[in-house]
Design an enzyme around this catalytic site. Sequence first.
Site, PDB file in Angstrom:
ATOM      1  N   CYS A  41      19.548  69.739  51.912  1.00  0.00           N
ATOM      2  CA  CYS A  41      20.873  69.444  52.505  1.00  0.00           C
ATOM      3  C   CYS A  41      21.668  68.501  51.600  1.00  0.00           C
ATOM      4  O   CYS A  41      22.892  68.648  51.455  1.00  0.00           O
ATOM      5  CB  CYS A  41      20.698  68.808  53.887  1.00  0.00           C
ATOM      6  SG  CYS A  41      19.763  69.847  55.012  1.00  0.00           S
TER       7      CYS A  41
HETATM    8  C1  BEZ Z   1      15.869  70.190  53.450  1.00  0.00           C
HETATM    9  O1  BEZ Z   1      17.060  69.945  53.532  1.00  0.00           O
HETATM   10  O2  BEZ Z   1      15.278  70.078  52.392  1.00  0.00           O
HETATM   11  C2  BEZ Z   1      15.099  70.655  54.641  1.00  0.00           C
HETATM   12  C3  BEZ Z   1      15.498  70.301  55.912  1.00  0.00           C
HETATM   13  C4  BEZ Z   1      14.741  70.729  57.016  1.00  0.00           C
HETATM   14  C5  BEZ Z   1      13.629  71.512  56.816  1.00  0.00           C
HETATM   15  C6  BEZ Z   1      13.257  71.886  55.540  1.00  0.00           C
HETATM   16  C7  BEZ Z   1      13.988  71.463  54.434  1.00  0.00           C
END
Ligand code: BEZ
Length: 221
Positions: free
Chosen positions: A47
């Site tokens: 994110c």
């Molecule tokens: C991420 O942004 O890396 C992420 C967020 C939730 C679950 C898996 C990855």
Amino acid sequence: MPGLTIGDTLPDLEVETTHGKIKLHDYVSKSNFTIIFSHPGDFTPVCTTELGAMAAYADKFAERGVQLLGLSADDVSSHERWIKDIEAYNNGSKVTYPIAADPQRQIIKELNMVDPDEKDSSGQQVPSRALHIVGPDKKIKLSFLYPASTGRNMDEVVRVLDSLQRASQHKVATPANWKPGDKVVISPGVSSDEAKQMFPQGFESVNLPSNKDYLRFTNVD
Ligand code: BEZ
């Protein structure tokens, strides 16, 4: 895909954001297109790269008259702290777009952004990597739905905006792997007589075994 999808009207929710309260219908009526994109959570790796990439593409979106609205379930004060990380990781590209908060998970349900597979540490639902492109008529023009594991390709977001803009201005569609500068195809609902009027620059029909005259290329750039 159940829930909000292409052709539907965006619900007129009032959302809390890092830029204050926003009424979705007022917001989307101000631009050619609005991108509403959700992400699973603040302070998570993929994110952080995605929101930074959206910030770094600010000029590309502005050139196209497109505005952004990010969204995650975390609250506004969490978003404000996280923005400092996003900007630091992305060489200082400023997050100038608002990020909505949805601690009650109401918005993500109404916007069809719930991830069916992911839960947060307290067992609550989290958003998927959903992205809706909404027109000023408040209708959904295009949606992506990616799982938490897969970050979105922002060049693809820009490419589909360019396709949507061509299709909204002319009776055309964009073929597989199209990019700006490539030929577009004339929409199937346009007869060849109409096409001669609509596309004075001319068009080429592809000869096909069916002898049907439906694959017609032209230039609109
Ligand atoms: C991420 O942004 O890396 C992420 C967020 C939730 C679950 C898996 C990855």
